[in-house]
Design a protein around this motif. Sequence first.
Motif, PDB file in Angstrom:
ATOM      1  N   SER A  62     -36.076 -36.051-122.310  1.00  0.00           N
ATOM      2  CA  SER A  62     -35.160 -37.167-122.098  1.00  0.00           C
ATOM      3  C   SER A  62     -35.140 -38.144-123.281  1.00  0.00           C
ATOM      4  O   SER A  62     -36.057 -38.168-124.101  1.00  0.00           O
ATOM      5  CB  SER A  62     -35.545 -37.922-120.824  1.00  0.00           C
ATOM      6  N   VAL A  63     -34.086 -38.955-123.319  1.00  0.00           N
ATOM      7  CA  VAL A  63     -33.937 -39.967-124.370  1.00  0.00           C
ATOM      8  C   VAL A  63     -35.018 -41.037-124.205  1.00  0.00           C
ATOM      9  O   VAL A  63     -35.273 -41.515-123.098  1.00  0.00           O
ATOM     10  CB  VAL A  63     -32.541 -40.618-124.304  1.00  0.00           C
ATOM     11  N   ALA A  64     -35.654 -41.428-125.320  1.00  0.00           N
ATOM     12  CA  ALA A  64     -36.698 -42.454-125.308  1.00  0.00           C
ATOM     13  C   ALA A  64     -36.262 -43.637-126.170  1.00  0.00           C
ATOM     14  O   ALA A  64     -35.214 -43.597-126.822  1.00  0.00           O
ATOM     15  CB  ALA A  64     -38.013 -41.882-125.817  1.00  0.00           C
ATOM     16  N   ARG A 121     -40.903 -35.388-131.241  1.00  0.00           N
ATOM     17  CA  ARG A 121     -41.160 -35.153-129.809  1.00  0.00           C
ATOM     18  C   ARG A 121     -40.065 -34.272-129.211  1.00  0.00           C
ATOM     19  O   ARG A 121     -40.350 -33.383-128.389  1.00  0.00           O
ATOM     20  CB  ARG A 121     -41.208 -36.505-129.091  1.00  0.00           C
ATOM     21  N   VAL A 122     -38.800 -34.503-129.615  1.00  0.00           N
ATOM     22  CA  VAL A 122     -37.692 -33.693-129.105  1.00  0.00           C
ATOM     23  C   VAL A 122     -37.757 -32.285-129.689  1.00  0.00           C
ATOM     24  O   VAL A 122     -37.533 -31.292-128.990  1.00  0.00           O
ATOM     25  CB  VAL A 122     -36.336 -34.347-129.430  1.00  0.00           C
ATOM     26  N   GLN A 128     -29.570 -36.432-130.718  1.00  0.00           N
ATOM     27  CA  GLN A 128     -30.273 -37.320-129.785  1.00  0.00           C
ATOM     28  C   GLN A 128     -30.988 -38.391-130.607  1.00  0.00           C
ATOM     29  O   GLN A 128     -31.744 -38.076-131.513  1.00  0.00           O
ATOM     30  CB  GLN A 128     -31.301 -36.563-128.938  1.00  0.00           C
ATOM     31  N   ASN A 129     -30.717 -39.662-130.269  1.00  0.00           N
ATOM     32  CA  ASN A 129     -31.342 -40.784-130.960  1.00  0.00           C
ATOM     33  C   ASN A 129     -32.552 -41.268-130.150  1.00  0.00           C
ATOM     34  O   ASN A 129     -32.815 -40.771-129.050  1.00  0.00           O
ATOM     35  CB  ASN A 129     -30.321 -41.913-131.138  1.00  0.00           C
ATOM     36  N   SER A 130     -33.272 -42.242-130.662  1.00  0.00           N
ATOM     37  CA  SER A 130     -34.469 -42.757-129.973  1.00  0.00           C
ATOM     38  C   SER A 130     -34.390 -44.273-129.799  1.00  0.00           C
ATOM     39  O   SER A 130     -35.375 -44.982-129.960  1.00  0.00           O
ATOM     40  CB  SER A 130     -35.733 -42.376-130.750  1.00  0.00           C
ATOM     41  N   SER A 147     -24.975 -42.633-123.989  1.00  0.00           N
ATOM     42  CA  SER A 147     -26.227 -42.479-123.216  1.00  0.00           C
ATOM     43  C   SER A 147     -27.385 -42.013-124.097  1.00  0.00           C
ATOM     44  O   SER A 147     -28.218 -41.210-123.690  1.00  0.00           O
ATOM     45  CB  SER A 147     -26.033 -41.488-122.057  1.00  0.00           C
ATOM     46  N   GLY A 148     -27.429 -42.554-125.340  1.00  0.00           N
ATOM     47  CA  GLY A 148     -28.517 -42.217-126.248  1.00  0.00           C
ATOM     48  C   GLY A 148     -28.182 -41.128-127.251  1.00  0.00           C
ATOM     49  O   GLY A 148     -29.012 -40.786-128.103  1.00  0.00           O
TER      50      GLY A 148
END
Length: 381
Positions: free
Chosen positions: A69-71, A85-86, A240-242, A250-251
């Motif tokens: 999931s997005v952090a 991590r992704v 995907q961004n953090s 949504s991130g």
Amino acid sequence: MSKKLIQSIISVLLDNPVSKYVKKNKFSEKKLNVSEHPADKRDWVHVSQYLKSESISSKEFSRRSLCVSVANQGSIGSCVGHSGRVVLGSASAFKAEEPSPMWIYKTAKKYDPWAGEDYSGTSIRGAANALINEGCCFESFWPYIDSESSSPKEGAKEDAGLKKISSYHVIPCSETEEIKRMVIDRPLWYAFKVRDYFFSIGYDGIVDTEKYLASEVAGGHAVCLIGWKYINDKLYWEFQNSWGLFFGNSGYFFMEDSLFRSSIMNSIGPYYVELSDGFVNPKPIDPDPEPIEPDPEPIEPEPEPIEPEPEPIKPEPKKSKNIPLIICAIIVILALIIFSSSSDPEALPMNWDEKLEKEFKEKGIDRDSYLRDFKKKQQAE
């Protein structure tokens, strides 16, 4: 309420001038400290196993449902750790628990091309070399907190040593089909130059290339490439961004291919890593599967005709067991009456003449004289 209507409402709420101003102020505070340095010729360049003519025809692919999931990295420059991590999160070794972004961020500093470790930020290459030499522990051994001063728990080093990568490779940005094939199999690591416009992109997450290039460079940032789609016949890569769910879509965000190539930092293309035990989906997912004909609907057997319920049998009225006795009693009583009447000769019925004759005889009246007098009397009246 339709999905399109919901998206329109959200877009109005999040893409108005006030919202963009708030987002720009909020996200411009993020530390963008992936320092720029020349591409290292010692990086292993990916060698394709496919022919140049073999292309992927699918217009869209995304790993959103397959990734962790997005952090939100908070106020420290740990974007390399969070994007790492992704990257590692889809590996078989981390199926039970997510990798620690803090471990990746902190150990990468030991292998950066800069002296010392007392600085904010790091590089993807430094993190990749750290993963080869020291591996990565589960997040429970080094939970993420928004502070540079956190430290790992006992056993973190030993746990990390069990999950090392065997190598890392770079795919040149010009190899579009190879990037597509690899992102189908796993997420890719990517660092780029962030410009001011990036802080206020809309809810759709699409980076406007012209507006982006017209704004000032703000710093370097690491993200994770997870897919692609075509918008108005142009290829856009999905990342995907953090910075939490409030950022972009949504991130997530989308960057046009030409901008993707011109904005990259410190490498000739995105990175991917290899683990000795592979990834959760080691075989590439086919983005162009042959259409599967749906199974024919099962033929339901015709229901057996339902027999009508028999009409309830009306119970016959119960015949009294005493009726025969009553009838017999009536017959006996009648017989007794008849018998008793017949035993008295005078009680027997007589006709009218006999009755008059008897009455005249008892009174001493002459019958014929009485009848003559009676007729005369009738005539006189």
